[in-house]
Design a protein around this motif. Sequence first.
Motif, PDB file in Angstrom:
ATOM      1  N   CYS A 193       0.848  -1.182   0.000  1.00 52.86           N
ATOM      2  CA  CYS A 193       0.000   0.000   0.000  1.00 52.86           C
ATOM      3  C   CYS A 193       0.891   1.242   0.000  1.00 52.86           C
ATOM      4  O   CYS A 193       1.825   1.342   0.792  1.00 52.86           O
ATOM      5  CB  CYS A 193      -0.890  -0.024   1.234  1.00 52.86           C
ATOM      6  SG  CYS A 193      -1.819   1.494   1.479  1.00 52.86           S
ATOM      7  N   ARG A 231       0.115   4.099   0.916  1.00 55.23           N
ATOM      8  CA  ARG A 231      -0.189   5.020   2.001  1.00 55.23           C
ATOM      9  C   ARG A 231       0.385   4.509   3.325  1.00 55.23           C
ATOM     10  O   ARG A 231       1.001   5.254   4.057  1.00 55.23           O
ATOM     11  CB  ARG A 231      -1.696   5.219   2.120  1.00 55.23           C
ATOM     12  CG  ARG A 231      -2.083   6.331   3.056  1.00 55.23           C
ATOM     13  CD  ARG A 231      -3.557   6.636   2.979  1.00 55.23           C
ATOM     14  NE  ARG A 231      -3.922   7.542   4.035  1.00 55.23           N
ATOM     15  CZ  ARG A 231      -4.219   7.143   5.271  1.00 55.23           C
ATOM     16  NH1 ARG A 231      -4.223   5.871   5.573  1.00 55.23           N
ATOM     17  NH2 ARG A 231      -4.512   8.030   6.196  1.00 55.23           N
ATOM     18  N   CYS A 232       0.170   3.244   3.644  1.00 51.11           N
ATOM     19  CA  CYS A 232       0.618   2.741   4.945  1.00 51.11           C
ATOM     20  C   CYS A 232       1.752   1.727   4.816  1.00 51.11           C
ATOM     21  O   CYS A 232       2.350   1.329   5.805  1.00 51.11           O
ATOM     22  CB  CYS A 232      -0.549   2.125   5.714  1.00 51.11           C
ATOM     23  SG  CYS A 232      -1.168   0.587   4.998  1.00 51.11           S
ATOM     24  N   LEU A 247      -3.665   1.078  -2.944  1.00 52.64           N
ATOM     25  CA  LEU A 247      -4.171   1.265  -1.588  1.00 52.64           C
ATOM     26  C   LEU A 247      -4.787  -0.029  -1.070  1.00 52.64           C
ATOM     27  O   LEU A 247      -5.436  -0.768  -1.812  1.00 52.64           O
ATOM     28  CB  LEU A 247      -5.239   2.359  -1.555  1.00 52.64           C
ATOM     29  CG  LEU A 247      -4.808   3.797  -1.851  1.00 52.64           C
ATOM     30  CD1 LEU A 247      -6.016   4.721  -1.751  1.00 52.64           C
ATOM     31  CD2 LEU A 247      -3.707   4.251  -0.909  1.00 52.64           C
ATOM     32  N   CYS A 248      -4.566  -0.287   0.226  1.00 50.11           N
ATOM     33  CA  CYS A 248      -5.266  -1.383   0.876  1.00 50.11           C
ATOM     34  C   CYS A 248      -6.675  -0.894   1.214  1.00 50.11           C
ATOM     35  O   CYS A 248      -6.923   0.310   1.208  1.00 50.11           O
ATOM     36  CB  CYS A 248      -4.509  -1.820   2.135  1.00 50.11           C
ATOM     37  SG  CYS A 248      -4.465  -0.582   3.442  1.00 50.11           S
ATOM     38  N   CYS A 302      -7.083   2.027   3.753  1.00 52.23           N
ATOM     39  CA  CYS A 302      -6.565   3.290   3.212  1.00 52.23           C
ATOM     40  C   CYS A 302      -7.480   3.808   2.104  1.00 52.23           C
ATOM     41  O   CYS A 302      -7.624   5.015   1.933  1.00 52.23           O
ATOM     42  CB  CYS A 302      -5.143   3.106   2.686  1.00 52.23           C
ATOM     43  SG  CYS A 302      -3.930   2.908   4.014  1.00 52.23           S
ATOM     44  N   GLN A 303      -8.101   2.906   1.360  1.00 45.11           N
ATOM     45  CA  GLN A 303      -9.046   3.328   0.325  1.00 45.11           C
ATOM     46  C   GLN A 303     -10.198   4.077   0.958  1.00 45.11           C
ATOM     47  O   GLN A 303     -10.634   5.108   0.458  1.00 45.11           O
ATOM     48  CB  GLN A 303      -9.542   2.098  -0.446  1.00 45.11           C
ATOM     49  CG  GLN A 303     -10.533   2.435  -1.552  1.00 45.11           C
ATOM     50  CD  GLN A 303     -11.968   2.080  -1.177  1.00 45.11           C
ATOM     51  OE1 GLN A 303     -12.255   1.750  -0.037  1.00 45.11           O
ATOM     52  NE2 GLN A 303     -12.859   2.159  -2.138  1.00 45.11           N
ATOM     53  N   VAL A 312     -10.165   5.690   3.835  1.00 39.58           N
ATOM     54  CA  VAL A 312      -9.672   6.980   4.311  1.00 39.58           C
ATOM     55  C   VAL A 312      -9.493   7.939   3.140  1.00 39.58           C
ATOM     56  O   VAL A 312      -9.851   9.106   3.210  1.00 39.58           O
ATOM     57  CB  VAL A 312      -8.323   6.806   5.058  1.00 39.58           C
ATOM     58  CG1 VAL A 312      -7.704   8.161   5.378  1.00 39.58           C
ATOM     59  CG2 VAL A 312      -8.525   6.004   6.332  1.00 39.58           C
ATOM     60  N   TYR A 313      -8.978   7.398   2.045  1.00 39.34           N
ATOM     61  CA  TYR A 313      -8.739   8.247   0.869  1.00 39.34           C
ATOM     62  C   TYR A 313     -10.050   8.826   0.333  1.00 39.34           C
ATOM     63  O   TYR A 313     -10.126   9.991  -0.034  1.00 39.34           O
ATOM     64  CB  TYR A 313      -8.036   7.451  -0.233  1.00 39.34           C
ATOM     65  CG  TYR A 313      -7.853   8.258  -1.495  1.00 39.34           C
ATOM     66  CD1 TYR A 313      -6.882   9.262  -1.558  1.00 39.34           C
ATOM     67  CD2 TYR A 313      -8.669   8.046  -2.600  1.00 39.34           C
ATOM     68  CE1 TYR A 313      -6.741  10.027  -2.690  1.00 39.34           C
ATOM     69  CE2 TYR A 313      -8.530   8.817  -3.739  1.00 39.34           C
ATOM     70  CZ  TYR A 313      -7.563   9.798  -3.786  1.00 39.34           C
ATOM     71  OH  TYR A 313      -7.436  10.562  -4.912  1.00 39.34           O
TER      72      TYR A 313
END
Length: 96
Positions: free
Chosen positions: A6, A8-9, A76-77, A80-81, A83-84
């Motif tokens: 991912c 993001r994380c 993205l996992c 995170c998707q 959150v995005y």
Amino acid sequence: MDGISCDRCGKGLLLDEDVRYLVQIVVQAAYDPMEISREDLKKSNRDEWNSLLKKLETLTEKEAQDQIHREFRFDLCPPCQRVYLETPLPGLSSAG
Ligand SMILES: [Zn+2]
């Protein structure tokens, strides 16, 4: 953007998650700069064009390209998707 973790994380996507999300963002000028008609050329005066050309000369090829078209891709996992999707554009809340 390696498809494995991912962006993001940093979590591994293939091992830990069944689903991954690909975010593609395209930022492009809302006009085609190559479509300059003869009429446009007639309308603008020579000084305007000279200053525009000077400005372009000082840009690198990449900088000039970025002003016209830029593409981003992120993996993205699922967490995170989510959150995005809450804030696709930082500073712009997606109320509604
Ligand atoms: Zn993540």
